[in-house]
Motif scaffolding. Structure first.
Motif: not given
Ligand SMILES: [Fe+2]
Length: 398
Positions: A201, A204-205, A273, A287, A291
């Protein structure tokens, strides 16, 4: 660089052992907190007991709301708001991962919300006129127990609406926490899947912005590359030794810095997202997995549209050796290396691995269009993504 405005008022208390500062930091905010955490997270029990004790020792009237489930639902938030009003809470503490911190933020805003139904706060519809962001909120104090969403240092919360089958954002400066205590030791007892999900996560941001944002800023790209490389180097170390203090520290600060605005000035878009949220709402994948299922296919589609960016990603982040390779081979090896990084962390990278078939793609596309497309019928990013392109990306992801 694209022009931007930047504001981030969150006070950070960072370091192994920082959790023992909770009492002092809480006392600086108020005296009657609502303490929010998970409904069922046995590995957090001791930390929560320690947290409550610190607050009680300070003479505070603590009320607990331990009802948070992953992907927090707006109805659960309504119950929290009711409780916070009943006890006249003067601030909200969140001890947990992203779901807990987002719930704490939504409760803090919901207590003061004047816009009607709480779902009106959420950016989850094509017609943005219906969205009424919160203007004020109770102060919040966050203690993340997972390095992942970065919610502890930003002005965003993600909520779901089970009946509508939707998941989307609340954005408002009133959601910035007042203080966040970042203690990497709190992550030592995490199950390895949660550690892996947090790392994916986090990366991915940054990758969202690196791949889909503006093209020209030396500092921004170097900062993004450093963040992504740090996660790639430290996630395997934390998985191999959950008590690797150095790796846990790096991952925790990366998570905050990845989405506190430093890595994305002027670039608010998160197209991957948007797709991931639909996969979670429709197919109940977590979540980070949502992704992991999208990112390699997205990269494979855009590598010929933005080859310079993908070449730089391969060389500077995934450290592909350029010797006797063409640019195309280097780009492809970079994408392969990223897919392997995700898979070695234990997450799937293809929709078919979680039971999503070609027949499911139409409804997924319908939801992305309904919830996230702009008025021109595109997913906003650089370059914008059309429905046809999105179809191709999802087919590649199968
Ligand atoms: Fe996220």
């Amino acid at each position: 660089m694209r022009p931007f405005e930047y504001h981030n008022p969150v006070r950070i208390v960072f370091g192994a052992g920082a959790f023992k500062r909770l009492g002092d930091e809480a006392a600086a905010i108020g005296n009657k907190p609502l303490l929010v955490s998970y409904a069922d997270e046995p590995e957090l029990t001791k930390s929560l007991q320690r947290g409550v004790q610190q607050l009680v020792d300070r003479g505070m009237q603590v009320t607990t709301f331990f009802q948070v489930q992953p992907n927090p639902d707006v109805q659960m938030v309504e119950r929290g708001v009711e409780l916070a009003r009943d006890i006249a809470a003067d601030y909200v503490i969140g001890i947990g991962g992203g779901s807990v911190m987002d719930t704490a933020k939504a409760i803090a805003a919901g207590v003061e919300y004047q816009g009607g139904d709480l779902w009106s706060m959420v950016n989850s519809r094509h017609d943005q006129d219906q969205v009424v962001p919160p203007q004020t909120a109770l102060p919040t104090l966050m203690v993340p127990t997972l390095a992942a969403t970065g919610s502890e240092m930003n002005n965003c919360a993600v909520l779901s609406h089970r009946e509508r089958g939707e998941k989307s954002y609340i954005w408002s400066d009133c959601l910035f926490p007042q203080t966040a205590i970042l203690d990497p030791r709190l992550t030592y007892t995490l199950p390895s899947l949660q550690t892996a999900c947090g790392g994916v996560d986090t990366i991915s941001h940054v990758m969202e912005i690196y791949l889909n944002g503006q093209d020209q800023s030396d500092l921004l790209h170097a900062w993004q590359e450093g963040l992504m490389r740090t996660v790639i180097e430290n996630l395997p170390a934390a998985l191999a030794d959950p008590r690797d203090r150095h790796a846990r520290e790096e991952l925790m600060w990366c998570a905050s810095c990845a989405i506190n605005g430093w890595a994305s000035p002027g670039d608010p878009w998160t197209p991957m997202h948007q797709i991931g949220h639909v996969l979670t709402a429709r197919h109940q994948v977590n979540h980070a997995t949502s992704l992991a299922l999208v990112m390699p296919a997205w990269m494979d589609f855009f590598k010929t549209i933005k080859p310079e960016r993908y070449f730089r990603l391969a060389r500077r982040v995934l450290q592909v050796d350029p010797h006797r390779r063409t640019r195309e081979q280097i780009i492809d090896e970079g994408i392969d290396a990223f897919r392997q990084f995700i898979e070695q962390a234990g997450l799937p990278t293809r929709l078919s691995q979680v039971g999503i078939t070609h027949d499911d793609l139409g409804p997924i596309l319908d939801d992305v269009r309904r919830i996230s497309f702009n008025a021109r019928g595109q997913l906003t990013c650089n370059p914008p993504v059309t429905e046809q392109q999105l179809t191709t990306i999802l087919e590649k992801a199968l």
